[in-house]
Write an enzyme that holds these catalytic residues in place. Sequence first.
Site, mmCIF file in Angstrom:
data_model
loop_
_atom_site.group_PDB
_atom_site.id
_atom_site.type_symbol
_atom_site.label_atom_id
_atom_site.label_comp_id
_atom_site.label_asym_id
_atom_site.label_seq_id
_atom_site.Cartn_x
_atom_site.Cartn_y
_atom_site.Cartn_z
ATOM 1 N N TRP A 101 10.918 -7.381 5.755
ATOM 2 C CA TRP A 101 11.477 -6.475 6.546
ATOM 3 C C TRP A 101 12.058 -5.136 5.667
ATOM 4 C CZ3 TRP A 101 12.153 -11.667 5.955
ATOM 5 C CH2 TRP A 101 11.593 -12.374 7.278
ATOM 6 N N ASP A 256 4.382 -9.246 -12.867
ATOM 7 C CA ASP A 256 5.520 -8.287 -13.179
ATOM 8 C C ASP A 256 5.910 -8.751 -14.632
ATOM 9 O OD1 ASP A 256 5.024 -7.191 -10.588
ATOM 10 O OD2 ASP A 256 6.526 -8.508 -9.743
#
Length: 305
Positions: A101, A256
Amino acid sequence: MDKGIASIGECMLELSGQAGPNWRMGFAGDTFNTLWALHALSPDRPATYVSAFGDDPFSRDQIAFLAENGIGVGNSPVIAGARPGLYAITLTGAERAFTYWRSDAAARQLASDPAALVKSLENQALVYLSGITLAILDEAARKTLLTAIVAARAAGSLVAFDPNYRPRLWPSREAAQAAILEALAVADIALPTFPDEQMLFGDPTPRATAERLAKLTGEVVVKNGEQPALIALNGVLQTVDAVHVAAPVDTTGAGDSFNGGYLAARLAGHAPDAAARRAHKVAAAVVQVRGALAPFDTLRAAFDS
């Protein structure tokens, strides 16, 4: 004081570790995950997360969390009425799926104040960004960002870039290709992941990725999950084996954290192959914890092992 490290992008609210109806909330995002590892492994360098933040309680908590862990936000703008993006991790075994979202997240306005952006990137040994950083910006904001990065590079910053292609964030494959090629042209170190590059550019092998990117960027490290990393530097290709983890807990943030480990090692003066070996150990440690962020001590122990 040593020059700093700056990472540019979006730090989101992360929901993980679902137990029945209850979730654990944290903070994460690709470029933030990398900075987290970099900061753990380069503690003498000031760390700055360059983004834009809202003025809601979650954004204030986010900035406070960064500060508690020794990470500043430079001159990042605070946008009235904005709020952070949110994602949830669902696991099947150790493999993760994400629900997002984020369409109106504050971070989309990180280049809204060009002068503040330039100021945040001053006096940095390293500036890091990803394809996700590019994807959340409109075309004008991307140009503002790359202009600021060019200025930082001209002032002596090393620029590192992970293309980190996520199709759902881009209007088209062609738009992603164009933006990513622009960023590679101003980067010193590229940290792509082979399956992403295969999807975006059609590369048949990691070697093809390394050779293609070596024409654009001086130092290339192609990650490929548990397969060896492939380094291209000065026309020479070199493979560095990954560290096998028999029973990973959660693979979120593995790539990452590899980037963070690699860049920390390079900043400390290690050669690319030695840096990749340390980075693999860091990534192996991260997949043994839940969520994207491993404790600093865990990262340091892996890096120094």
